[in-house]
Write a protein that holds these residues in place. Structure first.
Motif, PDB file in Angstrom:
ATOM      1  N   PHE A  64      14.691 -30.273  29.668  1.00  0.00           N
ATOM      2  CA  PHE A  64      15.238 -29.330  29.106  1.00  0.00           C
ATOM      3  C   PHE A  64      16.414 -28.111  30.186  1.00  0.00           C
ATOM      4  O   PHE A  64      15.532 -27.501  30.361  1.00  0.00           O
ATOM      5  N   GLN A  65      17.421 -28.739  30.383  1.00  0.00           N
ATOM      6  CA  GLN A  65      18.091 -27.781  31.156  1.00  0.00           C
ATOM      7  C   GLN A  65      18.827 -26.915  30.008  1.00  0.00           C
ATOM      8  O   GLN A  65      18.892 -26.920  29.399  1.00  0.00           O
ATOM      9  N   ALA A 119      25.803 -32.512  21.262  1.00  0.00           N
ATOM     10  CA  ALA A 119      24.812 -33.052  19.944  1.00  0.00           C
ATOM     11  C   ALA A 119      24.407 -34.048  20.519  1.00  0.00           C
ATOM     12  O   ALA A 119      23.383 -35.161  19.659  1.00  0.00           O
ATOM     13  N   GLY A 120      24.449 -34.938  21.342  1.00  0.00           N
ATOM     14  CA  GLY A 120      23.996 -36.444  22.399  1.00  0.00           C
ATOM     15  C   GLY A 120      23.169 -36.392  22.123  1.00  0.00           C
ATOM     16  O   GLY A 120      22.103 -36.865  22.502  1.00  0.00           O
ATOM     17  N   LEU A 121      22.542 -34.639  22.721  1.00  0.00           N
ATOM     18  CA  LEU A 121      21.238 -34.707  23.024  1.00  0.00           C
ATOM     19  C   LEU A 121      20.601 -34.789  22.323  1.00  0.00           C
ATOM     20  O   LEU A 121      19.050 -34.957  22.332  1.00  0.00           O
ATOM     21  N   LEU A 122      20.652 -34.774  20.829  1.00  0.00           N
ATOM     22  CA  LEU A 122      19.755 -35.377  20.009  1.00  0.00           C
ATOM     23  C   LEU A 122      18.904 -36.904  20.313  1.00  0.00           C
ATOM     24  O   LEU A 122      17.899 -37.086  19.530  1.00  0.00           O
ATOM     25  N   PHE A 134      26.891 -29.258  18.028  1.00  0.00           N
ATOM     26  CA  PHE A 134      25.530 -28.289  17.201  1.00  0.00           C
ATOM     27  C   PHE A 134      25.468 -27.133  18.011  1.00  0.00           C
ATOM     28  O   PHE A 134      25.655 -26.252  18.443  1.00  0.00           O
ATOM     29  N   SER A 135      26.178 -26.402  16.400  1.00  0.00           N
ATOM     30  CA  SER A 135      25.236 -24.459  17.071  1.00  0.00           C
ATOM     31  C   SER A 135      24.467 -23.894  16.157  1.00  0.00           C
ATOM     32  O   SER A 135      24.901 -24.146  14.544  1.00  0.00           O
ATOM     33  N   LEU A 136      23.789 -22.781  16.239  1.00  0.00           N
ATOM     34  CA  LEU A 136      22.929 -22.408  14.841  1.00  0.00           C
ATOM     35  C   LEU A 136      23.246 -20.806  15.346  1.00  0.00           C
ATOM     36  O   LEU A 136      23.671 -20.197  16.228  1.00  0.00           O
ATOM     37  N   GLN A 137      23.516 -20.276  14.237  1.00  0.00           N
ATOM     38  CA  GLN A 137      23.333 -18.955  14.413  1.00  0.00           C
ATOM     39  C   GLN A 137      22.475 -18.253  13.333  1.00  0.00           C
ATOM     40  O   GLN A 137      22.212 -18.843  11.539  1.00  0.00           O
ATOM     41  N   ALA A 138      21.461 -17.554  13.714  1.00  0.00           N
ATOM     42  CA  ALA A 138      20.056 -17.066  13.001  1.00  0.00           C
ATOM     43  C   ALA A 138      19.804 -15.738  13.075  1.00  0.00           C
ATOM     44  O   ALA A 138      19.543 -15.165  14.000  1.00  0.00           O
TER      45      ALA A 138
END
Length: 249
Positions: A64-65, A119-122, A134-138
């Motif tokens: 994973f890059q 999202a293609g990484l899925l 995809f975006s993630l905020q935590a």
């Protein structure tokens, strides 16, 4: 040697030692970071404040890059054996920013986490062909033994699309708001932000066991191609489809 000279010599030696540590080159990380898990390239700066032009993580599905990475490490955090660093990376449209506290080989605390990936990484982890971002905020995401232990945040699928044999079919934009008290399971609510295909439901993750329950519908009617795709993974319910998935990671 007089006491004053002894103290002076000790202070000079201590200053030299601190300077040596403070200017330790980033390339020394190749002696510490396990090469079988992380591939570092183009190291610059120091161990405490440096960068790499390329970083790759080795996963069971392949490498994973992360791309170009910058970091700053708090020196005193090493005294607690829990290195605390600020991390930023970018590779094309893919970005990551977080504060990371390393508590063990598979134990991490991630604070103020912001991630954006295609999202293609899925498709590398599941047999799906999707598009979008995809975006993630935590605020907080704690991992123990490589699995979520506690946290709270929002995962957004922006401009979602299904890659059909006839081309990309737009679906919409969706969000998953989730929270997880310490040691409990993940509880998430799925909502529709925009788009022709509406999704509403829930997601649960307990240890490695997951369950998903989503109702998919459309006021204007679901596209024929999307109906065909959904019929393979979901059950008809009224004018929509009910997606029920359950299994172990």
């Amino acid at each position: 040697m007089t006491l004053s000279r002894l103290v002076g010599a000790f202070a000079l030696a201590l200053l030299f030692f601190v300077t040596l540590i403070a200017t330790a080159p980033a390339r020394l990380l190749t002696w510490v970071v396990p090469a079988e898990q992380v591939v570092l390239g183009g190291l610059a700066g120091t161990v405490w404040d440096g960068s790499a032009s390329s970083v790759m993580l080795r996963l069971p599905q392949g490498y994973f890059q992360l791309g170009a990475v910058q970091w700053s490490l708090q020196p005193f955090s090493l005294l607690t054996l829990s290195p605390h660093l600020r991390l930023k990376s970018h590779w094309g449209d893919q970005t990551l920013a977080a504060e990371v506290i390393v508590r063990g080989p598979r134990d991490l605390d991630l604070l103020n986490l912001e991630v954006q990936v295609a999202a293609g990484l899925l498709g590398r982890f599941a047999p799906v062909a999707v598009d979008g971002m995809f975006s993630l905020q935590a605020e907080l995401l704690q991992l123990r033994d490589g699995m979520p232990y506690s946290g709270k945040g929002r995962l957004v699928w922006q401009n979602a699309a299904w890659k059909s044999p006839r081309g990309a079919v737009p679906l919409g934009s969706y969000a998953l708001d989730y929270q997880q008290p310490e040691g409990a399971g993940v509880q998430g609510e799925i909502i529709t932000l925009s788009g022709p295909l509406q999704a509403a439901g829930s997601l649960q993750l307990q240890q490695r066991h997951y369950s998903v329950n989503i109702l998919l519908s459309s006021d204007a009617g679901i596209d024929a191609q999307v109906q065909q795709m959904l019929s393979l993974i979901a059950q008809p319910e009224g004018s929509g489809f009910r997606l029920n998935l359950e299994g172990d990671l």
